[in-house]
Design a protein around this motif. Structure first.
Motif, PDB file in Angstrom:
ATOM      1  N   ARG A  38      50.503  53.125  22.808  1.00 28.24           N
ATOM      2  CA  ARG A  38      50.291  54.346  23.580  1.00 28.24           C
ATOM      3  C   ARG A  38      51.093  55.495  22.962  1.00 28.24           C
ATOM      4  O   ARG A  38      52.145  55.270  22.374  1.00 28.24           O
ATOM      5  CB  ARG A  38      50.742  54.169  25.037  1.00 28.24           C
ATOM      6  CG  ARG A  38      49.955  53.122  25.810  1.00 28.24           C
ATOM      7  CD  ARG A  38      48.551  53.606  26.111  1.00 28.24           C
ATOM      8  NE  ARG A  38      47.811  52.648  26.917  1.00 28.24           N
ATOM      9  CZ  ARG A  38      47.027  51.715  26.421  1.00 28.24           C
ATOM     10  NH1 ARG A  38      46.906  51.572  25.098  1.00 28.24           N
ATOM     11  NH2 ARG A  38      46.377  50.891  27.212  1.00 28.24           N
ATOM     12  N   TYR A  39      50.557  56.688  23.090  1.00 29.61           N
ATOM     13  CA  TYR A  39      51.350  57.862  22.722  1.00 29.61           C
ATOM     14  C   TYR A  39      51.666  58.650  23.986  1.00 29.61           C
ATOM     15  O   TYR A  39      50.894  58.646  24.957  1.00 29.61           O
ATOM     16  CB  TYR A  39      50.645  58.731  21.676  1.00 29.61           C
ATOM     17  CG  TYR A  39      49.450  59.520  22.153  1.00 29.61           C
ATOM     18  CD1 TYR A  39      49.601  60.654  22.971  1.00 29.61           C
ATOM     19  CD2 TYR A  39      48.163  59.173  21.769  1.00 29.61           C
ATOM     20  CE1 TYR A  39      48.516  61.389  23.394  1.00 29.61           C
ATOM     21  CE2 TYR A  39      47.072  59.907  22.193  1.00 29.61           C
ATOM     22  CZ  TYR A  39      47.252  61.010  23.003  1.00 29.61           C
ATOM     23  OH  TYR A  39      46.177  61.737  23.432  1.00 29.61           O
ATOM     24  N   ALA A  42      52.567  62.430  25.343  1.00 31.16           N
ATOM     25  CA  ALA A  42      52.475  63.843  24.989  1.00 31.16           C
ATOM     26  C   ALA A  42      52.686  64.679  26.246  1.00 31.16           C
ATOM     27  O   ALA A  42      52.770  64.158  27.362  1.00 31.16           O
ATOM     28  CB  ALA A  42      51.127  64.154  24.343  1.00 31.16           C
ATOM     29  N   ASP A  72      46.969  54.708  21.472  1.00 27.31           N
ATOM     30  CA  ASP A  72      47.514  54.935  20.140  1.00 27.31           C
ATOM     31  C   ASP A  72      47.559  53.586  19.421  1.00 27.31           C
ATOM     32  O   ASP A  72      47.097  52.566  19.955  1.00 27.31           O
ATOM     33  CB  ASP A  72      48.911  55.552  20.259  1.00 27.31           C
ATOM     34  CG  ASP A  72      49.380  56.165  18.939  1.00 27.31           C
ATOM     35  OD1 ASP A  72      48.556  56.316  18.026  1.00 27.31           O
ATOM     36  OD2 ASP A  72      50.582  56.472  18.820  1.00 27.31           O
ATOM     37  N   PHE A  91      53.231  66.131  20.967  1.00 28.78           N
ATOM     38  CA  PHE A  91      53.572  64.714  20.938  1.00 28.78           C
ATOM     39  C   PHE A  91      55.053  64.532  21.280  1.00 28.78           C
ATOM     40  O   PHE A  91      55.920  65.204  20.718  1.00 28.78           O
ATOM     41  CB  PHE A  91      53.298  64.117  19.556  1.00 28.78           C
ATOM     42  CG  PHE A  91      51.875  63.705  19.340  1.00 28.78           C
ATOM     43  CD1 PHE A  91      51.291  62.703  20.102  1.00 28.78           C
ATOM     44  CD2 PHE A  91      51.104  64.312  18.358  1.00 28.78           C
ATOM     45  CE1 PHE A  91      49.979  62.317  19.906  1.00 28.78           C
ATOM     46  CE2 PHE A  91      49.790  63.938  18.147  1.00 28.78           C
ATOM     47  CZ  PHE A  91      49.232  62.936  18.923  1.00 28.78           C
ATOM     48  N   ARG A 111      50.130  51.058  16.580  1.00 23.67           N
ATOM     49  CA  ARG A 111      51.434  50.871  15.957  1.00 23.67           C
ATOM     50  C   ARG A 111      51.314  49.781  14.899  1.00 23.67           C
ATOM     51  O   ARG A 111      50.574  48.808  15.069  1.00 23.67           O
ATOM     52  CB  ARG A 111      52.476  50.466  17.014  1.00 23.67           C
ATOM     53  CG  ARG A 111      53.884  50.305  16.444  1.00 23.67           C
ATOM     54  CD  ARG A 111      54.881  49.816  17.501  1.00 23.67           C
ATOM     55  NE  ARG A 111      54.599  48.453  17.925  1.00 23.67           N
ATOM     56  CZ  ARG A 111      54.181  48.113  19.135  1.00 23.67           C
ATOM     57  NH1 ARG A 111      53.977  49.043  20.057  1.00 23.67           N
ATOM     58  NH2 ARG A 111      53.948  46.852  19.444  1.00 23.67           N
ATOM     59  N   PRO A 171      44.124  59.563  15.640  1.00 25.01           N
ATOM     60  CA  PRO A 171      44.561  58.794  14.473  1.00 25.01           C
ATOM     61  C   PRO A 171      43.501  57.790  14.028  1.00 25.01           C
ATOM     62  O   PRO A 171      42.872  57.113  14.847  1.00 25.01           O
ATOM     63  CB  PRO A 171      45.828  58.088  14.969  1.00 25.01           C
ATOM     64  CG  PRO A 171      46.273  58.860  16.167  1.00 25.01           C
ATOM     65  CD  PRO A 171      45.016  59.379  16.795  1.00 25.01           C
ATOM     66  N   GLN A 211      55.121  58.284  19.737  1.00 28.28           N
ATOM     67  CA  GLN A 211      53.920  57.565  19.314  1.00 28.28           C
ATOM     68  C   GLN A 211      54.256  56.104  19.079  1.00 28.28           C
ATOM     69  O   GLN A 211      55.410  55.747  18.806  1.00 28.28           O
ATOM     70  CB  GLN A 211      53.347  58.189  18.034  1.00 28.28           C
ATOM     71  CG  GLN A 211      52.868  59.622  18.206  1.00 28.28           C
ATOM     72  CD  GLN A 211      52.370  60.231  16.911  1.00 28.28           C
ATOM     73  OE1 GLN A 211      53.068  60.984  16.251  1.00 28.28           O
ATOM     74  NE2 GLN A 211      51.134  59.902  16.552  1.00 28.28           N
ATOM     75  N   GLY A 212      53.238  55.259  19.185  1.00 31.40           N
ATOM     76  CA  GLY A 212      53.444  53.832  18.972  1.00 31.40           C
ATOM     77  C   GLY A 212      54.246  53.160  20.066  1.00 31.40           C
ATOM     78  O   GLY A 212      54.902  52.138  19.835  1.00 31.40           O
ATOM     79  N   ASP A 231      54.553  58.251  12.026  1.00 32.62           N
ATOM     80  CA  ASP A 231      53.167  58.725  12.049  1.00 32.62           C
ATOM     81  C   ASP A 231      52.212  57.764  11.364  1.00 32.62           C
ATOM     82  O   ASP A 231      51.071  58.120  11.041  1.00 32.62           O
ATOM     83  CB  ASP A 231      53.066  60.099  11.399  1.00 32.62           C
ATOM     84  CG  ASP A 231      53.550  60.079   9.949  1.00 32.62           C
ATOM     85  OD1 ASP A 231      54.125  59.057   9.528  1.00 32.62           O
ATOM     86  OD2 ASP A 231      53.362  61.092   9.243  1.00 32.62           O
ATOM     87  N   ASN A 232      52.671  56.536  11.121  1.00 35.22           N
ATOM     88  CA  ASN A 232      51.856  55.489  10.505  1.00 35.22           C
ATOM     89  C   ASN A 232      51.525  55.747   9.042  1.00 35.22           C
ATOM     90  O   ASN A 232      50.597  55.158   8.493  1.00 35.22           O
ATOM     91  CB  ASN A 232      50.555  55.266  11.285  1.00 35.22           C
ATOM     92  CG  ASN A 232      50.651  54.072  12.224  1.00 35.22           C
ATOM     93  OD1 ASN A 232      51.609  53.299  12.177  1.00 35.22           O
ATOM     94  ND2 ASN A 232      49.671  53.939  13.084  1.00 35.22           N
ATOM     95  N   ASP A 255      42.059  60.950   9.685  1.00 35.32           N
ATOM     96  CA  ASP A 255      42.197  61.229  11.112  1.00 35.32           C
ATOM     97  C   ASP A 255      41.058  62.119  11.598  1.00 35.32           C
ATOM     98  O   ASP A 255      40.541  62.969  10.871  1.00 35.32           O
ATOM     99  CB  ASP A 255      43.531  61.915  11.420  1.00 35.32           C
ATOM    100  CG  ASP A 255      44.723  60.985  11.206  1.00 35.32           C
ATOM    101  OD1 ASP A 255      44.513  59.755  11.201  1.00 35.32           O
ATOM    102  OD2 ASP A 255      45.846  61.485  11.057  1.00 35.32           O
TER     103      ASP A 255
END
Length: 308
Positions: free
Chosen positions: A112-113, A115, A187, A161, A189, A91, A164-165, A208-209, A227
């Motif tokens: 942090r994300y 996955a 990640d 994923f 946020r 990202p 996220q955030g 997803d921001n 990205d």
């Protein structure tokens, strides 16, 4: 008495035909011819021929693969590569929204994300049950992502994923669990330091921001940047570690652009407080207030009730 012919034999052995005594006979030794491969020159020639033959074979094979291959062969090679590679989206840092004095109204903070590699997750149901209360995602949505499945374009999915955030502290707790196939990485946020300050102007972003409302949506193309991605070959081990010497492609993310508003954060706060007080006093349901610099036409504060 000597036998006839004996003198003749002695003559042949010790004298010349003229009768003179001959000197000692000299023997000339001729070395035997060495074996074929024992010669350094022949070995060098043979090695050169073998090396050149190998390079010619490799060159012909490359030409066949790159020039003479049919479309079906090329498609098969691409499919084989896709099955061995995984893609991780990097990202781009989202730009900040500032007031006229450079004070932050909205910005991105480290997070942090979470996955997963479905191939390495041993028990999807049990893993989902442990992650669900920490990341706030229902088990019913986590299990399909952690169960081995094919990607839409074909090939085995090796990266999904889950959230996220996530707060850094939560990410650290999940890392400490050492769940097989679960990946925790850096990640970001979106964070609004003033909480509801200028919320009607700033708007908000999605998971997803990406901007959904307000300035976040209107200037999303500037704020979000571009990205990047990391594509690499994976083996049977950690999906976050590429195979040494394998295929890799890295595209760096391009950070977004920050924007500066004409709003003054202190004046905006005062206007919001006055507006709320008046709305409560008259029992109104909707209200708004705008403060403008009459000399420049700049909007210094713009409040609404309710905030969002």
């Amino acid at each position: 008495r000597e036998r006839p012919g004996a003198a003749r034999l002695r003559l042949a052995a010790g004298t010349t035909r003229t009768g003179k005594a001959a000197g000692p006979r000299r023997t000339v030794s001729v070395p035997a011819e060495p074996p074929k491969l024992a010669s350094s020159t022949r070995r060098l020639r043979l090695g050169t021929v073998l090396a050149l033959s190998l390079f010619v074979m490799i060159g012909v094979r490359l030409v066949v693969l790159q020039v003479a291959s049919s479309p079906a062969d090329k498609a098969r090679l691409i499919e084989l590569r896709e099955k061995r590679t995984t893609t991780v989206v990097l990202p781009a840092p989202r730009g900040s929204i500032l007031d006229r004095n450079g004070n932050v109204l909205a910005h991105s903070v480290e997070a942090r994300y979470i996955a997963a590699d479905p191939v390495l997750v041993k028990n999807p149901a049990q893993t989902a049950a442990r992650l669900s209360p920490l990341i706030g995602v229902p088990v019913s949505k986590l299990v399909p992502k952690m169960t081995p499945h094919k990607r839409p374009g074909g090939g085995q999915s090796r990266f999904e994923f889950l959230a996220q955030g996530v707060d850094v502290s939560v990410g650290d707790r999940i890392s400490a669990m050492e769940l097989p196939g679960v990946v925790v990485d850096r990640d970001e946020r979106r964070d609004v330091p003033g909480h509801d300050l200028a919320a009607n102007l700033i708007g908000f972003t999605g998971a997803d921001n990406s901007g959904l409302e307000g300035m976040e949506a209107k200037y999303d193309s500037l704020l979000r940047g571009t990205d990047g991605e990391r594509v690499y070959e994976v083996g049977k081990g950690d999906p976050d570690k590429p195979i040494p010497g394998g295929y890799q492609r890295y595209t760096a993310p391009q950070p977004g652009t920050s924007i500066e508003l004409t709003i003054d954060d202190l004046l905006q706060y005062d206007v919001q407080q006055v507006l709320k007080t008046q709305m409560d006093k008259v029992h109104a349901s909707i209200g708004g207030a705008v403060v403008i610099d009459v000399q420049t036409g700049e909007v210094l504060a713009q409040a609404s009730y309710p905030d969002y």
